[in-house]
Write an enzyme that holds these catalytic residues in place. Sequence first.
Site, PDB file in Angstrom:
ATOM      1  N   ILE A  43     -37.439  72.500 -27.265  1.00  0.00           N
ATOM      2  CA  ILE A  43     -37.096  73.978 -27.440  1.00  0.00           C
ATOM      3  C   ILE A  43     -37.359  74.455 -26.977  1.00  0.00           C
ATOM      4  O   ILE A  43     -38.129  74.523 -26.154  1.00  0.00           O
ATOM      5  CB  ILE A  43     -38.229  73.751 -28.651  1.00  0.00           C
ATOM      6  CG1 ILE A  43     -38.480  72.157 -29.335  1.00  0.00           C
ATOM      7  CG2 ILE A  43     -39.128  73.860 -29.628  1.00  0.00           C
ATOM      8  CD1 ILE A  43     -39.067  71.445 -30.171  1.00  0.00           C
ATOM      9  N   GLU A  55     -37.366  66.003 -23.298  1.00  0.00           N
ATOM     10  CA  GLU A  55     -38.471  64.741 -22.822  1.00  0.00           C
ATOM     11  C   GLU A  55     -40.269  64.338 -23.240  1.00  0.00           C
ATOM     12  O   GLU A  55     -40.204  63.909 -23.265  1.00  0.00           O
ATOM     13  CB  GLU A  55     -38.619  64.640 -21.529  1.00  0.00           C
ATOM     14  CG  GLU A  55     -37.218  64.366 -20.725  1.00  0.00           C
ATOM     15  CD  GLU A  55     -36.707  65.991 -20.264  1.00  0.00           C
ATOM     16  OE1 GLU A  55     -36.106  66.167 -21.004  1.00  0.00           O
ATOM     17  OE2 GLU A  55     -36.056  65.775 -18.897  1.00  0.00           O
ATOM     18  N   CYS A  87     -36.166  66.842 -15.076  1.00  0.00           N
ATOM     19  CA  CYS A  87     -37.166  68.214 -14.405  1.00  0.00           C
ATOM     20  C   CYS A  87     -38.045  67.382 -14.025  1.00  0.00           C
ATOM     21  O   CYS A  87     -39.093  67.045 -14.159  1.00  0.00           O
ATOM     22  CB  CYS A  87     -37.453  69.193 -15.280  1.00  0.00           C
ATOM     23  SG  CYS A  87     -38.288  69.236 -16.328  1.00  0.00           S
TER      24      CYS A  87
END
Length: 130
Positions: A43, A55, A87
């Site tokens: 998003i 995630e 990330c």
Amino acid sequence: MSVSPKELVSAAKQAKDKYATTYFKMGAAVLTKCGKVFTGCSITCAVSPCSMCAERVAIFKAVSEGYKEFEALAVIGDDDTVKVSVCGMCRQVMRQYSLDMKAYCANNKEEFNTHQLNVLLPHEYGPNLS
């Protein structure tokens, strides 16, 4: 009920198609220790601090429902060749709830690599450290 890595990656792919972004499409699925799967999509907003990775969406959905012990997380991107990775911010959130979580990092063809969280985040900081 046992969930295979392939099934978790497929759940992440289905979540990816619910994306709310103009930049990139990603999906994630997190498997709790008791076998429940929560999914999330990326998003994004024009103001990037307002954005959320797939995630963290999946993990936060699970936590908001009372699940705080995780076995594995699958993340998938929209490229047929590149297997996306998790990330740094998401790695830290994963670490908050698990020392030994597996990460299945996949491409759009559902081909994936398996990584242990302690390898993805080798010098971790977590709730049990002072």
